[in-house]
Design a protein around this motif. Structure first.
Motif: not given
Length: 509
Positions: A244-270
């Motif tokens: 559950x904790x991992x899926x929440x964080x993966x979903x949150x990073x996916x949401x951030x990817x949809x909102x903006x272009x933060x280089x490979x930061x969000x993909x790396x955090x996944x």
């Protein structure tokens, strides 16, 4: 519960992020830090013996070839090894290959200067170190125990997210939107973020309750739900909490990817969040032979439990020791984000967007033949992704990173009050202007395709650097119906005492 397929997904995902990072290096480094770059950094490698060990052998190679050739070789080697790590059978991924990627990227950071000053550079090195501990010692060898790479990844993810949450609570007042009358940071963020994505304009004009809810959600994910990733998978219930904790964080990073272009930061955090999942979950989505790990079989390793686990117990103690200043920093009221406390960057401190500016300003560079050229003859240079032309569509470029565009955005934040002259602003900007006056093809290659208005023509005789205020056009407005994404208004010259630049003026810088 097993984690062999989880390990493979983690390693291949890490290889993909490395590939993107080295691709950015191959396409941009010579123009930014090469022998004739905006900030030549070859002198950093003039004394290889003074460079710490992991990057020292790679640095010595620069003495046997030109610096530009060295940059190309490092980037190409990284591209080849990372592509193989991502695509080839798992037996290719072993300690030497992951160490090579880590050392190659470490060497780039030594010479990266201001262009490599982002938090995800250290984050990639820390994730890469964990990757070295997740793969066999050599091809065909049994894989190491998963507990260390799992624990280290969860600890990394925990520090990334908690650090980001704490820096926000200690940052701008708009993150405390529960205060009566206080507007939420998200009412400004989508418009003022570094490179707004396609959804940013829509999100910006959402109602205030939406932005307030988004702020609460951000705090919930970063400050509360992040603790679930630390749950050890010792029982069925604890495994479910970890997932559950991992899926929440993966979903949150996916949401951030949809909102903006933060280089490979969000993909790396996944990538470290993958360790919160397990083989049964991955096998459900990757059936058949593809749902089997190829990194080796943990059985038949021929080692006693003591010999197999002792090296990783030592590494765990090392990480615990290196984490002490990081934890102290997180608990400090003077928290510093995106910093390292030791040269190898094995354990770092992270954070993002503690400050959110309420208005967007942009640097616009334009050129003309002479001082007295009429207004219509002044032509603007167009960057790859940062706002410029007011009708250009908002881009989606994740996980790619345009370093010049980001540094121009940072310059507008660091110099909110106009620097009086070029020697008081970013050190690389006068060099950029000088190269544009020369129509230097390597420099103009850093701009968008067709972004050099003087391509194939005589170079400009003069340049000006202006500061504009940008804001989204409201949906349904006359400007929006005309196809405009942005409104903009001129604030004034970026340099208060130097509105116009010529070759003679720039020769002094």
């Amino acid at each position: 519960v097993t984690y062999e397929l989880t390990r493979e997904v983690f390693v291949r995902s890490l290889g993909f992020v490395y590939f993107v990072a080295f691709l950015v290096a191959k396409k941009q480094n010579k123009e930014l830090i090469g022998e004739n770059g905006l900030t030549p950094m070859g002198s950093k490698l003039s004394s290889p013996d003074k460079i710490h060990w992991p990057a020292r052998p790679i640095a010595r190679l620069s003495q046997r070839m030109g610096f530009n050739q060295w940059l190309d070789c490092v980037a190409m080697a990284g591209l080849i090894v990372s592509a193989a790590t991502t695509l080839l059978p798992g037996n290719f991924a072993c300690v030497p290959t992951l160490f090579a990627l880590w050392a190659l990227y470490h060497s780039l950071l030594l010479v990266g200067g201001p262009w490599y000053g982002f938090g995800w550079e250290s984050q990639l090195l820390e994730t890469g170190f964990i990757g070295m501990c997740a793969v066999p010692l050599f091809p065909g060898a049994p894989p190491p125990p998963v507990w260390f790479s799992m624990a280290a990844s969860k600890w990394l993810l925990f520090r990334i997210m908690l650090g980001s949450g704490l820096i926000k609570l200690r940052g701008d007042r708009c993150w405390k939107c529960w205060v009566p009358g206080q507007r939420s940071c998200l009412e400004f963020f989508y418009e003022t973020q570094p490179v707004p994505g396609p959804l940013a304009r829509f999100l910006h004009f959402c109602p205030s309750w939406f932005h307030r809810g988004g702020t609460y959600t951000n705090h919930l994910v970063e400050l509360v739900l992040i603790f679930f990733v630390l749950v050890p998978p010792l029982t069925d219930m604890l495994v479910k909490l970890s997932v559950f904790g991992g899926l929440v964080q993966l979903a949150f990073q996916a949401m951030l990817i949809g909102a903006g272009n933060l280089s490979f930061l969000n993909v790396l955090t996944m990538v470290p969040a993958i360790w919160c999942l397990n083989d049964s979950l991955f096998s459900a989505f990757v059936p058949g032979p593809l749902g089997m790990s190829t990194l080796g079989t943990p059985a038949n390793h021929g080692l006693t439990p003591l010999l197999r686990h002792a090296p990783y117990a030592f590494l765990a103690l090392l990480l615990a020791k290196l984490s002490i200043p990081v934890v102290k920093n997180m608990l400090s009221k003077k928290q510093v984000m995106n910093s390292s406390f030791e040269k190898l960057r094995l354990v770092n401190t992270y954070g993002a967007f503690g400050a959110v500016h309420q208005k967007r300003e942009e640097i616009i560079i334009s050129g003309a033949a002479s001082y007295d050229s009429p207004e219509e003859e002044w032509k603007e240079y167009v960057f790859n992704v940062k706002p410029g032309p007011i009708s250009r569509r908002l881009p989606f470029i994740v996980p790619y990173h345009y370093r010049l565009d980001w540094c121009v955005w940072l310059a507008t934040l660091r110099y909110r009050s106009p620097p009086f002259a070029a020697n008081a602003g970013p050190l690389w900007l006068p060099v950029l202007l000088k190269r544009l006056l020369e129509n230097d093809p390597a420099t103009t290659a850093l701009f968008a395709r067709g972004g050099n208005p003087f391509a194939g023509k005589e170079p400009p005789g003069v340049l000006k650097v202006d500061r504009y205020r940008y804001s989204f056009t409201e949906p349904g407005s006359q400007e929006a119906r005309e196809g405009k994404i942005w409104n903009r208004e001129l604030i004034g010259p970026f340099y208060s005492r130097q509105p116009i630049f010529t070759r003679i003026i720039l020769d002094g810088y």
